[in-house]
Design a protein around this motif. Sequence first.
Motif, PDB file in Angstrom:
ATOM      1  N   UNK A  62       0.829  -1.212   0.000  1.00  0.00           N
ATOM      2  CA  UNK A  62       0.000   0.000   0.000  1.00  0.00           C
ATOM      3  C   UNK A  62       0.857   1.253   0.000  1.00  0.00           C
ATOM      4  N   UNK A  63       1.896   1.282   0.834  1.00  0.00           N
ATOM      5  CA  UNK A  63       2.805   2.434   0.863  1.00  0.00           C
ATOM      6  C   UNK A  63       3.477   2.599  -0.498  1.00  0.00           C
ATOM      7  N   UNK A  64       3.893   1.474  -1.089  1.00  0.00           N
ATOM      8  CA  UNK A  64       4.542   1.508  -2.400  1.00  0.00           C
ATOM      9  C   UNK A  64       3.622   2.119  -3.450  1.00  0.00           C
ATOM     10  N   UNK A  65       2.352   1.696  -3.448  1.00  0.00           N
ATOM     11  CA  UNK A  65       1.406   2.209  -4.437  1.00  0.00           C
ATOM     12  C   UNK A  65       1.079   3.688  -4.194  1.00  0.00           C
ATOM     13  N   UNK A  68       3.927   5.644  -5.686  1.00  0.00           N
ATOM     14  CA  UNK A  68       3.885   5.625  -7.153  1.00  0.00           C
ATOM     15  C   UNK A  68       2.746   6.491  -7.695  1.00  0.00           C
ATOM     16  N   UNK A  69       1.601   6.516  -7.009  1.00  0.00           N
ATOM     17  CA  UNK A  69       0.468   7.308  -7.479  1.00  0.00           C
ATOM     18  C   UNK A  69       0.695   8.808  -7.260  1.00  0.00           C
ATOM     19  N   UNK A  70       1.355   9.173  -6.170  1.00  0.00           N
ATOM     20  CA  UNK A  70       1.714  10.580  -5.957  1.00  0.00           C
ATOM     21  C   UNK A  70       2.685  11.028  -7.051  1.00  0.00           C
ATOM     22  N   UNK A  71       3.656  10.157  -7.361  1.00  0.00           N
ATOM     23  CA  UNK A  71       4.604  10.469  -8.431  1.00  0.00           C
ATOM     24  C   UNK A  71       3.895  10.615  -9.774  1.00  0.00           C
ATOM     25  N   UNK A  72       2.921   9.745 -10.031  1.00  0.00           N
ATOM     26  CA  UNK A  72       2.136   9.826 -11.273  1.00  0.00           C
ATOM     27  C   UNK A  72       1.406  11.156 -11.367  1.00  0.00           C
ATOM     28  N   UNK A  74       2.275  14.034 -10.037  1.00  0.00           N
ATOM     29  CA  UNK A  74       3.174  15.174 -10.224  1.00  0.00           C
ATOM     30  C   UNK A  74       3.943  15.115 -11.537  1.00  0.00           C
ATOM     31  N   UNK A  75       4.206  13.928 -12.050  1.00  0.00           N
ATOM     32  CA  UNK A  75       5.084  13.809 -13.228  1.00  0.00           C
ATOM     33  C   UNK A  75       4.356  13.379 -14.501  1.00  0.00           C
ATOM     34  N   UNK A  76       3.165  12.767 -14.378  1.00  0.00           N
ATOM     35  CA  UNK A  76       2.493  12.215 -15.552  1.00  0.00           C
ATOM     36  C   UNK A  76       3.081  10.906 -16.018  1.00  0.00           C
ATOM     37  N   UNK A  77       3.950  10.312 -15.207  1.00  0.00           N
ATOM     38  CA  UNK A  77       4.619   9.051 -15.538  1.00  0.00           C
ATOM     39  C   UNK A  77       4.203   8.009 -14.512  1.00  0.00           C
ATOM     40  N   UNK A  78       3.692   6.873 -14.981  1.00  0.00           N
ATOM     41  CA  UNK A  78       3.230   5.831 -14.068  1.00  0.00           C
ATOM     42  C   UNK A  78       4.154   4.617 -14.146  1.00  0.00           C
ATOM     43  N   UNK A  79       4.867   4.367 -13.070  1.00  0.00           N
ATOM     44  CA  UNK A  79       5.746   3.199 -12.983  1.00  0.00           C
ATOM     45  C   UNK A  79       5.264   2.349 -11.809  1.00  0.00           C
ATOM     46  N   UNK A  80       4.836   1.137 -12.103  1.00  0.00           N
ATOM     47  CA  UNK A  80       4.384   0.260 -11.016  1.00  0.00           C
ATOM     48  C   UNK A  80       5.576  -0.092 -10.130  1.00  0.00           C
TER      49      UNK A  80
END
Length: 224
Positions: A62-65, A68-72, A74-80
């Motif tokens: 959950x922390x990992x996701x 990654x979703x916060x990064x998505x 701010x950046x528009x890039x989604x990396x699982x």
Amino acid sequence: MFNIFFRKVRQLFKQLKEDIALIKERDPAARSSFEIWLTYSGLHAVHSYRRAHWFYEKKMFTIARIISQVSRFWTGIEIHPGAKIGKGLFIDHGMGVVIGETAEIGDNCLIYQGVTLGGTGKEKGKRHPTLGDNVMVGAGAKVLGPFKIGNNVKIAAGAVVLEEIPDNCTAAGVPARIVRNNGAKVCKELDQIHIPDPVAQEMCSMELKIERLKKELEEMKKNV
């Protein structure tokens, strides 16, 4: 536990320094390390992924996701966070890039905006592609499926790759075909810019067949 955490933080800072140096070497628009660190969304996305991946490996999914979703956002890039990424990944511009959970990326790869490393369905297990070392994936390209893209491969902008590509090849088209192998042209008619339109070709072929059938009918009428 704290020693492991601080060791990971030191490792992340070392990787950040190496990635900034790599971007300065690869991107002619890069002016300074400070500018890269402050403004390059690809760099931010990769390092957010590395933090998320650490939690993912510790089964803190959950922390990992969340990372990654916060990064998505701010950046528009989604990396699982479950993806496996080697050293020196440079995501140039990066908006719209999607990298799936079981994707694997080798060292020193270059990915442009709009690229998808995805799956083709709801199958379980390995369902995303594996990229070798020194792979370049052009803007808008889609690589879909659990196959291997070899070392030193170049994938043209807008290509849709649905099967394995061996080392040292260039692929272009929809679906992608190998157009160069070890620097030699494989197909003269297919490149990144002058890609034949299969729909137009089929329509032209049908028109020729219709004309031929018309002539045959006229000949039959005359004989009757």
